[in-house]
Design a protein around this motif. Structure first.
Motif, PDB file in Angstrom:
ATOM      1  N   ASP A  11       0.849  -1.193   0.000  1.00 58.31           N
ATOM      2  CA  ASP A  11       0.000   0.000   0.000  1.00 58.31           C
ATOM      3  C   ASP A  11       0.883   1.241   0.000  1.00 58.31           C
ATOM      4  OD1 ASP A  11      -2.095  -1.773   0.318  1.00 58.31           O
ATOM      5  OD2 ASP A  11      -2.502  -1.243   2.411  1.00 58.31           O
ATOM      6  N   SER A  12       0.421   2.268  -0.690  1.00 61.33           N
ATOM      7  CA  SER A  12       1.129   3.551  -0.655  1.00 61.33           C
ATOM      8  C   SER A  12       0.529   4.486   0.390  1.00 61.33           C
ATOM      9  CB  SER A  12       1.092   4.219  -2.036  1.00 61.33           C
ATOM     10  OG  SER A  12      -0.244   4.394  -2.472  1.00 61.33           O
ATOM     11  N   GLY A  45      -5.231  -1.025  -1.365  1.00 56.20           N
ATOM     12  CA  GLY A  45      -4.685  -2.038  -2.249  1.00 56.20           C
ATOM     13  C   GLY A  45      -5.052  -1.800  -3.697  1.00 56.20           C
ATOM     14  N   VAL A  46      -6.280  -1.345  -3.921  1.00 56.04           N
ATOM     15  CA  VAL A  46      -6.698  -1.001  -5.277  1.00 56.04           C
ATOM     16  C   VAL A  46      -5.814   0.111  -5.843  1.00 56.04           C
ATOM     17  CG1 VAL A  46      -8.569  -0.032  -6.659  1.00 56.04           C
ATOM     18  CG2 VAL A  46      -9.083  -1.752  -4.917  1.00 56.04           C
ATOM     19  N   LEU A  47      -5.568   1.130  -5.036  1.00 53.55           N
ATOM     20  CA  LEU A  47      -4.716   2.227  -5.492  1.00 53.55           C
ATOM     21  C   LEU A  47      -3.310   1.735  -5.805  1.00 53.55           C
ATOM     22  CD1 LEU A  47      -4.098   5.189  -6.024  1.00 53.55           C
ATOM     23  CD2 LEU A  47      -3.694   5.478  -3.558  1.00 53.55           C
ATOM     24  N   ARG A  54      -6.829   6.805 -10.667  1.00 53.51           N
ATOM     25  CA  ARG A  54      -6.000   6.577  -9.485  1.00 53.51           C
ATOM     26  C   ARG A  54      -5.723   7.859  -8.692  1.00 53.51           C
ATOM     27  NH1 ARG A  54      -2.806   6.360 -13.932  1.00 53.51           N
ATOM     28  NH2 ARG A  54      -0.719   7.286 -13.903  1.00 53.51           N
ATOM     29  N   ASP A  55      -5.556   8.973  -9.351  1.00 57.73           N
ATOM     30  CA  ASP A  55      -5.301  10.210  -8.603  1.00 57.73           C
ATOM     31  C   ASP A  55      -6.546  10.646  -7.833  1.00 57.73           C
ATOM     32  OD1 ASP A  55      -2.655  10.343  -9.371  1.00 57.73           O
ATOM     33  OD2 ASP A  55      -3.081  11.544 -11.155  1.00 57.73           O
ATOM     34  N   ASP A  56      -7.713  10.416  -8.408  1.00 59.00           N
ATOM     35  CA  ASP A  56      -8.961  10.699  -7.704  1.00 59.00           C
ATOM     36  C   ASP A  56      -9.071   9.817  -6.454  1.00 59.00           C
ATOM     37  OD1 ASP A  56     -12.029  11.835  -8.357  1.00 59.00           O
ATOM     38  OD2 ASP A  56     -11.977  10.000  -7.193  1.00 59.00           O
ATOM     39  N   LEU A  57      -8.747   8.545  -6.593  1.00 60.59           N
ATOM     40  CA  LEU A  57      -8.803   7.629  -5.449  1.00 60.59           C
ATOM     41  C   LEU A  57      -7.762   8.003  -4.405  1.00 60.59           C
ATOM     42  CD1 LEU A  57      -9.823   5.155  -3.993  1.00 60.59           C
ATOM     43  CD2 LEU A  57      -8.365   3.736  -5.458  1.00 60.59           C
ATOM     44  N   ARG A  58      -6.584   8.379  -4.830  1.00 59.64           N
ATOM     45  CA  ARG A  58      -5.536   8.774  -3.894  1.00 59.64           C
ATOM     46  C   ARG A  58      -5.999   9.971  -3.036  1.00 59.64           C
ATOM     47  NH1 ARG A  58      -0.909   7.266  -5.595  1.00 59.64           N
ATOM     48  NH2 ARG A  58      -1.440   7.897  -7.725  1.00 59.64           N
ATOM     49  N   GLN A  59      -6.607  10.934  -3.702  1.00 58.88           N
ATOM     50  CA  GLN A  59      -7.091  12.117  -2.995  1.00 58.88           C
ATOM     51  C   GLN A  59      -8.182  11.729  -1.996  1.00 58.88           C
ATOM     52  OE1 GLN A  59      -8.616  15.161  -5.583  1.00 58.88           O
ATOM     53  NE2 GLN A  59      -8.764  16.682  -3.969  1.00 58.88           N
ATOM     54  N   ALA A  60      -9.071  10.822  -2.392  1.00 65.83           N
ATOM     55  CA  ALA A  60     -10.138  10.393  -1.500  1.00 65.83           C
ATOM     56  C   ALA A  60      -9.575   9.667  -0.268  1.00 65.83           C
ATOM     57  CB  ALA A  60     -11.111   9.482  -2.243  1.00 65.83           C
ATOM     58  N   LEU A  61      -8.597   8.797  -0.484  1.00 68.16           N
ATOM     59  CA  LEU A  61      -7.992   8.074   0.635  1.00 68.16           C
ATOM     60  C   LEU A  61      -7.239   9.016   1.560  1.00 68.16           C
ATOM     61  CD1 LEU A  61      -6.754   4.907  -1.258  1.00 68.16           C
ATOM     62  CD2 LEU A  61      -8.308   4.894   0.691  1.00 68.16           C
ATOM     63  N   GLU A  62      -6.523   9.946   0.994  1.00 68.84           N
ATOM     64  CA  GLU A  62      -5.798  10.915   1.822  1.00 68.84           C
ATOM     65  C   GLU A  62      -6.752  11.800   2.619  1.00 68.84           C
ATOM     66  OE1 GLU A  62      -3.338  12.810  -1.071  1.00 68.84           O
ATOM     67  OE2 GLU A  62      -1.754  11.268  -0.951  1.00 68.84           O
ATOM     68  N   GLY A  63      -7.996  11.924   2.113  1.00 69.70           N
ATOM     69  CA  GLY A  63      -9.016  12.677   2.827  1.00 69.70           C
ATOM     70  C   GLY A  63      -9.770  11.864   3.855  1.00 69.70           C
ATOM     71  N   GLY A  64      -9.424  10.576   3.996  1.00 67.21           N
ATOM     72  CA  GLY A  64     -10.020   9.747   5.033  1.00 67.21           C
ATOM     73  C   GLY A  64     -11.072   8.767   4.571  1.00 67.21           C
ATOM     74  N   LEU A  65     -11.419   8.741   3.293  1.00 68.86           N
ATOM     75  CA  LEU A  65     -12.425   7.798   2.813  1.00 68.86           C
ATOM     76  C   LEU A  65     -11.872   6.373   2.892  1.00 68.86           C
ATOM     77  CD1 LEU A  65     -14.843   8.166  -0.106  1.00 68.86           C
ATOM     78  CD2 LEU A  65     -13.393   6.136  -0.058  1.00 68.86           C
ATOM     79  N   GLU A 121      -0.421   4.786   4.234  1.00 69.55           N
ATOM     80  CA  GLU A 121       0.000   4.126   5.466  1.00 69.55           C
ATOM     81  C   GLU A 121      -1.179   3.881   6.403  1.00 69.55           C
ATOM     82  OE1 GLU A 121       3.150   6.285   7.286  1.00 69.55           O
ATOM     83  OE2 GLU A 121       4.535   5.993   5.612  1.00 69.55           O
ATOM     84  N   GLY A 122      -0.996   2.897   7.296  1.00 67.60           N
ATOM     85  CA  GLY A 122      -1.966   2.664   8.360  1.00 67.60           C
ATOM     86  C   GLY A 122      -3.052   1.660   8.029  1.00 67.60           C
ATOM     87  N   TYR A 123      -2.821   0.752   7.097  1.00 72.30           N
ATOM     88  CA  TYR A 123      -3.812  -0.259   6.733  1.00 72.30           C
ATOM     89  C   TYR A 123      -5.163   0.388   6.467  1.00 72.30           C
ATOM     90  CZ  TYR A 123      -0.307  -3.638   8.130  1.00 72.30           C
ATOM     91  OH  TYR A 123       0.847  -4.372   8.215  1.00 72.30           O
ATOM     92  N   ALA A 124      -5.237   1.121   5.366  1.00 64.45           N
ATOM     93  CA  ALA A 124      -6.421   1.911   5.029  1.00 64.45           C
ATOM     94  C   ALA A 124      -7.508   1.093   4.347  1.00 64.45           C
ATOM     95  CB  ALA A 124      -6.015   3.086   4.147  1.00 64.45           C
ATOM     96  N   GLY A 125      -7.393  -0.229   4.344  1.00 64.77           N
ATOM     97  CA  GLY A 125      -8.437  -1.068   3.787  1.00 64.77           C
ATOM     98  C   GLY A 125      -8.212  -1.425   2.334  1.00 64.77           C
ATOM     99  N   PRO A 126      -9.198  -2.110   1.742  1.00 59.10           N
ATOM    100  CA  PRO A 126      -8.993  -2.616   0.371  1.00 59.10           C
ATOM    101  C   PRO A 126      -8.780  -1.543  -0.679  1.00 59.10           C
ATOM    102  CG  PRO A 126     -11.261  -2.972   1.119  1.00 59.10           C
ATOM    103  CD  PRO A 126     -10.476  -2.577   2.319  1.00 59.10           C
ATOM    104  N   LEU A 127      -9.348  -0.349  -0.476  1.00 63.97           N
ATOM    105  CA  LEU A 127      -9.129   0.698  -1.466  1.00 63.97           C
ATOM    106  C   LEU A 127      -7.658   1.087  -1.573  1.00 63.97           C
ATOM    107  CD1 LEU A 127     -12.155   3.160  -1.091  1.00 63.97           C
ATOM    108  CD2 LEU A 127     -11.600   1.714  -3.059  1.00 63.97           C
TER     109      LEU A 127
END
Length: 205
Positions: free
Chosen positions: A66-67, A77-79, A148-159, A69-75
């Motif tokens: 995962d890129s 891994g998708v990213l 992928r950049d949209d997903l990265r932004q969402a994950l960094e925002g806590g989704l 950190e903190g075991y952010a779930g399956p998303l």
């Protein structure tokens, strides 16, 4: 070009920790069964897993963590899979969970067909539930790498919830009907592992 990504980045808490995909099923690791199911359906194949990649060396797959950190779930891994696949020249990935050894051999083509028919960028595997309900299988999907950049932004925002990201983009439903057993049965506990052994025996009967 479609890249297959096996998601093995979870913590396996219900199995007592460790890599449950390396537990034996029918005399070889669960992961071996997953690889055999997915490899013929894709153009290339990789493994998302955190920690020391050397423990998967025998499988001969590229391994990427995962890129986020903190075991952010399956998303997460998708990213990671999207980023890896983009570097390989693939335009889509399909994902499969590393603890789900019986998913359909027509899995990828069903996702592609559903996505095209629905004119959606994404597709997710589903099976009929009770009544009119459809059961989602959010770790089994088709994902375009250009999101992928949209997903990265969402994950960094806590989704963290898969459907909270997929639904706003448009996600087709690939419904797998008329299967004698649950094709997306996943192994979470020792009892599940025993049941998987019975399912494997029945499959080979």
């Amino acid at each position: 070009m479609i890249a297959g990504v096996i998601l093995a980045g979870g913590l396996s808490r219900r199995m007592g920790g460790g890599d449950k995909c390396l537990l034996p099923l029918g005399g070889r690791p669960i992961l071996g069964h997953v690889i055999d199911r997915l490899r013929p359906q894709v153009d290339l194949l990789g493994l998302n897993a955190n920690g020391d990649a050397a423990r998967f060396a025998d499988f001969g797959l590229p391994v990427f963590p995962d890129s986020i950190e903190g075991y952010a779930g399956p998303l997460a891994g998708v990213l990671a899979g999207m980023d890896w696949a983009a570097g390989q020249g693939a335009d889509h990935i399909v994902t499969a969970a590393a603890d789900t050894p019986f998913f359909p051999t027509d899995y990828v083509i069903a996702l592609r067909t559903a996505r095209v028919a629905d004119e959606s960028p994404l597709a997710m595997a589903m099976t009929p539930g009770e009544g009119d309900r459809l059961d989602r299988h959010p770790t089994f999907g088709l994902w375009p790498v250009d999101l992928r950049d949209d997903l990265r932004q969402a994950l960094e925002g806590g989704l963290r919830k898969v459907v909270a990201w997929t639904e706003p983009h448009g996600c087709a439903r690939a419904i797998f009907h008329d299967r004698s057993t649950d094709p997306f049965f996943n192994i979470n506990t020792p009892d599940d592992l025993a049941k998987a052994g019975e399912m494997l025996d029945a499959e080979g009967a």
